[in-house]
Design an enzyme around this catalytic site. Sequence first.
Site, PDB file in Angstrom:
ATOM      1  CG  ASP A   1      -2.044  -1.012   1.064  1.00 19.52           C
ATOM      2  OD1 ASP A   1      -2.053  -1.705   0.028  1.00 19.52           O
ATOM      3  OD2 ASP A   1      -2.869  -1.124   1.981  1.00 19.52           O
TER       4      ASP A   1
ATOM      5  CG  LEU B   1     -10.369  10.429   2.640  1.00 17.26           C
ATOM      6  CD1 LEU B   1     -10.012   9.641   3.886  1.00 17.26           C
ATOM      7  CD2 LEU B   1     -11.062  11.730   3.023  1.00 17.26           C
TER       8      LEU B   1
ATOM      9  CD  GLU C   1     -13.819   9.150  12.071  1.00 13.83           C
ATOM     10  OE1 GLU C   1     -13.609   8.473  11.051  1.00 13.83           O
ATOM     11  OE2 GLU C   1     -14.919   9.638  12.340  1.00 13.83           O
TER      12      GLU C   1
ATOM     13  CE  LYS D   1      -7.319   6.599   4.100  1.00 18.62           C
ATOM     14  NZ  LYS D   1      -7.225   5.298   3.487  1.00 18.62           N
TER      15      LYS D   1
ATOM     16  CE  LYS E   1     -13.938  11.038   8.594  1.00 22.53           C
ATOM     17  NZ  LYS E   1     -14.909   9.985   8.891  1.00 22.53           N
TER      18      LYS E   1
ATOM     19  CE  LYS F   1      -3.382   6.613   2.776  1.00 21.15           C
ATOM     20  NZ  LYS F   1      -2.879   5.992   1.580  1.00 21.15           N
TER      21      LYS F   1
ATOM     22  CB  CYS G   1      23.999  19.184 -26.691  1.00 21.60           C
ATOM     23  SG  CYS G   1      23.091  17.672 -27.019  1.00 21.60           S
TER      24      CYS G   1
ATOM     25  CB  CYS H   1      20.538  20.559 -26.593  1.00 23.57           C
ATOM     26  SG  CYS H   1      20.981  20.439 -28.314  1.00 23.57           S
TER      27      CYS H   1
ATOM     28  CB  CYS I   1      20.039  18.098 -31.064  1.00 23.19           C
ATOM     29  SG  CYS I   1      20.467  16.898 -29.795  1.00 23.19           S
TER      30      CYS I   1
HETATM   31  S1  IVH Z   1     -14.019   9.426   5.653  1.00 21.00           S
HETATM   32  C1  IVH Z   1     -13.912   9.867   1.068  1.00 21.00           C
HETATM   33  N1  IVH Z   1     -12.956   8.070   7.586  1.00 21.00           N
HETATM   34  O1  IVH Z   1     -10.395   5.652   3.202  1.00 21.00           O
HETATM   35  C2  IVH Z   1     -15.105  10.012   1.915  1.00 21.00           C
HETATM   36  N2  IVH Z   1     -12.674   7.236   5.388  1.00 21.00           N
HETATM   37  O2  IVH Z   1      -8.741   6.771   1.141  1.00 21.00           O
HETATM   38  C3  IVH Z   1     -14.809  10.247   3.330  1.00 21.00           C
HETATM   39  N3  IVH Z   1     -11.406   5.166   5.274  1.00 21.00           N
HETATM   40  O3  IVH Z   1     -12.855   5.621   0.755  1.00 21.00           O
HETATM   41  C4  IVH Z   1     -14.236   9.093   3.975  1.00 21.00           C
HETATM   42  N4  IVH Z   1     -11.051   4.933   7.413  1.00 21.00           N
HETATM   43  O4  IVH Z   1     -13.233   4.050   2.712  1.00 21.00           O
HETATM   44  C5  IVH Z   1     -13.149   8.139   6.279  1.00 21.00           C
HETATM   45  N5  IVH Z   1     -12.099   7.005   9.422  1.00 21.00           N
HETATM   46  C6  IVH Z   1     -12.278   7.042   8.124  1.00 21.00           C
HETATM   47  C7  IVH Z   1     -11.767   6.073   7.256  1.00 21.00           C
HETATM   48  C8  IVH Z   1     -11.988   6.211   5.883  1.00 21.00           C
HETATM   49  C9  IVH Z   1     -10.867   4.406   6.226  1.00 21.00           C
HETATM   50  C10 IVH Z   1     -11.366   4.884   3.842  1.00 21.00           C
HETATM   51  C11 IVH Z   1     -12.650   5.212   3.116  1.00 21.00           C
HETATM   52  C12 IVH Z   1     -12.242   6.032   1.929  1.00 21.00           C
HETATM   53  C13 IVH Z   1     -10.792   5.799   1.879  1.00 21.00           C
HETATM   54  C14 IVH Z   1     -10.079   6.979   1.245  1.00 21.00           C
END
Ligand code: IVH
Length: 740
Positions: free
Chosen positions: A72, A122, A155, A157, A331, A355, A460, A478, A484
Site C-alpha cells: 500500500d 481522500l 479518526e 484510517k 474531518k 498516512k 550538448c 540543447c 540535435c
Molecule cells: S471518511 C472519502 N474516515 O479511506 C469520503 N474514510 O482513502 C470520506 N477510510 O474511501 C471518507 N477509514 O473508505 C473516512 N475514518 C475514516 C476512514 C476512511 C478508512 C477509507 C474510506 C475512503 C478511503 C479513502
Amino acid sequence: MLDQVFVTGRRLPGCRAGDAIPPVTVGDMTEIPEQIEAMPEEEAGRQLEELYEEIERANRAYFVDDDPFLVDAEYDRKKRLLRRIEEQFPALKRQASPTDQVGAAPAERFRKARHSQPMLSLDNAFDEEDVFEFDARVRRFLAMTGDEALDYVAEPKIDGLSISLCFQDGRMVRATTRGDGTTGEDVTRNVQSISEIPSRLDHAPAFIEIRGEIYMSHADFHELNQRQAETGRPARSYMNPRNAAAGSLRQLDPEITRSRKLRFFAHGLGEVSERIGDTQLEISEHIARMGLPVGPLAELCDGPPALLACFERLQDARSTLPFDIDGVVFKVNDISLQNRLGNSSTAPRWAISAKFSAEKAWTTLQTIEIQIGRTGALSPVARLAPVTVGGVVVSNATLHNEDYIAGLGSDGLPIRGGRDLRPGDRVQVYRAGDVIPKISDVDISKRKVGSTPYRFPSACPACGSEARRDKGDAARRCVGDFVCAAQRVEKLKHLVSRKAFNIEGLGGRRIEEFHEEGLVSDPADIFRLREKVGDGERRLADRHGWGERSATRLFDEIDASRVISLDRFIFGLGIRHVGEVVAERLAAYYGSWEAFERMLENAEDRAGDAWGELNAIEGIGATIADSLVSTVQDERTRRIINDLAAELDIQETKAPQQVASRISGLSIVFTGTLEGMTRAEAKARAEAQGARVSGSVSARTDLVVAGPGSGSKSRKAQELGVRVVDEAEWAGLLEAGNPE
Ligand code: IVH
C-alpha cells in the site's frame, strides 16, 4: 509497516530519537516539492507515462483481481508523485488520469450498482505543513479568519474495503463496494452474512446510506491463512488483512464470506431521508445507537496542533491495535460546514488523511549520465550501486538538473545542507512518495580525497551544440533543436506514441533504427517511409526482424494514422508545455487545423486579439501561449509542421456534450468581491454545473459575475456586449441548475 513514520520531513512531536523509526532530516520536507519543481519537462513526461501505466496495472490487480503486487505504501507513493508531477506540469496531465478516479472499474462477476452520490477518495497530507495547509485551505474557502473556532475530528484510517450500506426502514436493502467511485458491485448477500452488521437497525430514519469500511482483524487474518494452508489445495494465502477482506467479500458463495469473519465500522453517511446529527461526532453516536460499529478512538480537535498530537498518539497505539490502520483521517466536525465545502472531483474538501510512510538506504553514486529530452533539456541521472529500498532494488535516481547536483533547490536555497554530489560519493536514497528514487543525503566523510565537483556540461553531449540555460528555467537545454539527433529522435518517438499518432509497430527502437539509417529525420518522413524503402535494396520486409506481414502491417498502420483528430495532432507536435489536456482544450476551442494555424500566425502580435483570446482559454496561461507561438515562429519548425500536415487528414473537433444546467457550457469570469461565498467556492460550484471559469474577459466570455469593486473587467464586458450579473442573479442561476 510499524517502522514507518508519517513525516517525510520535520519530525512529529512524539517521534523520539531512538525509536524504531529512523529520524528524518529537516532537509527532506522542503526537498520533495522543490525537486519536482526543478524537474525538467522530459523527465516529468517520462515519469508520468511510467506512473500511469503502473498505477493502472496496480488498480486492476488490487480492485478487480484482489491480487496486488504493490504494498500500500508503495502505491500511495506512486499516486502522490503522480499528483505532484501533474500539478507541476498540468500540460502533461492525461484526461483520464488515475488521480481523477478512485479505484478501478468493478469486476465483472457481480451485478453493478450505481452510487446515488459518488464514493470518493481522500486527499493525503504527508507532513505537518500539509495539515496546517489543510486547515488554512478550509478557512480560506469558508472565508473564516484564523481566530474563529473550527473543530475537527481525528479518526484512525482503517485499512479495509470501502462499502456503502443502504437501509430502508431499518432493513438493509443494498450493499455496494466503491468500484470506480460511481459504480460498484452489489455485494448485498455477502454483506448480510457479516455478523457485525445487524439485519435491522434501531432508531433508523426511513432511508439511510451508511458508509464505512469492511476489514479483517489480525487474528482472523492469521487464522484464515493458516486454514487456507491446511486445506491441502493450492489455496491462496492473502498478502495482508485488507486483501483478505476484499477477497472474502467478493466470494460468489456468501457462505464462504460468512466463514471469513469480516468486520465493519462506519465512518460517514451517503444519502439520508433526514438529518441524524449536526456534527460528525453526533452522527457517529447516532449510528452506534442504531446498532452499527463506528470508528474507534475518534477525538475532537480544535486545530492542527491537536490533530498532530492525535496523529502521534494513534501512531504510538498502532502496533497494539487488533487491526491495521494506515493513517489518520481529519474531518471538519460541523456538517453544515462540510456541506458548504463540498467535494472536488475526487475527494471531499472537508477531510484529509495523514498516512504513515518513508524509506531510505545508503549506496554509492557510481556515475552521472546525461539524457537529452524531446525539448532539449539535459537530464542528469545517477547510476547507483544496486540497493534495496522498501523491498525494491534501486539502481538509478533522478538528479533533476545542475543546481540539484550542486546542492541547491529551485529557489536557489541549499538542499542536503548545500552539499554537492560527485561520482564515488556515498549517498542516501529514498522513495517516499516517488517511483523514481531520489537522493536525500550525502556522506561527505566518506568522500575520496582529491575528488572534484561534478562539472555539468555546457555543450550538448549528443550534438555538441551549446547547452544554454535561460533565466527562470531549471534545465539547461540543447539549442540544437532539429539539428540535435537526440532531440529529433525523442520528438519522433513522441509523435508516434500512444497518446499522439499511436502508430503501432513503430516503437522507440524502430524509430531509432530508421533515424540512424537516415530513413526518417523529420516527422513527415514517417508518412513517406513506403516510398523511401520502396522495393529496392532498402526493402523493409527483407530486414532482420521484419517479414512481409509486419512490413505491410506497419505501412497500413501508418496510412491509418494519416486521419487524425486535431487534439492528437497538436499533442503529437511535442511542443513544450503542450500536453494532452492542453491539446484537447486548444482543439475544442479552435475546432479545425486551419483555424488553429490562423491563430498561431495572428498571435505573434502579442498586443492583438488572437493572443488575448488564446490566453483567455481556461487552463492556458502565458507560458503555454508563449511556448506555442514562439515554437511556430521558428521558420524551420514551421516548415516541418506544414510538411507533416500536408501528409495528413486532420479532423475537425466536434462540440462536446454538455451537462444540463443554466450555466453549463458557459465561459464565466468572476470579478470584484463576492459576499455570499468565496471565489474558490463560486468557481467550484460553477464548474460542478458544467461551466468553465476564466480569469480574463474576451469576446468568448458568456457571463461576468461582478461583485462590488469590479472595475476594468466589468467595463470590458460591457464594451464587448457580454452579459454582466450581480451576485444575487448569480445565486439564482446556480439554484436553477440545482433543483434540490
Ligand atoms: S471518511 C472519502 N474516515 O479511506 C469520503 N474514510 O482513502 C470520506 N477510510 O474511501 C471518507 N477509514 O473508505 C473516512 N475514518 C475514516 C476512514 C476512511 C478508512 C477509507 C474510506 C475512503 C478511503 C479513502
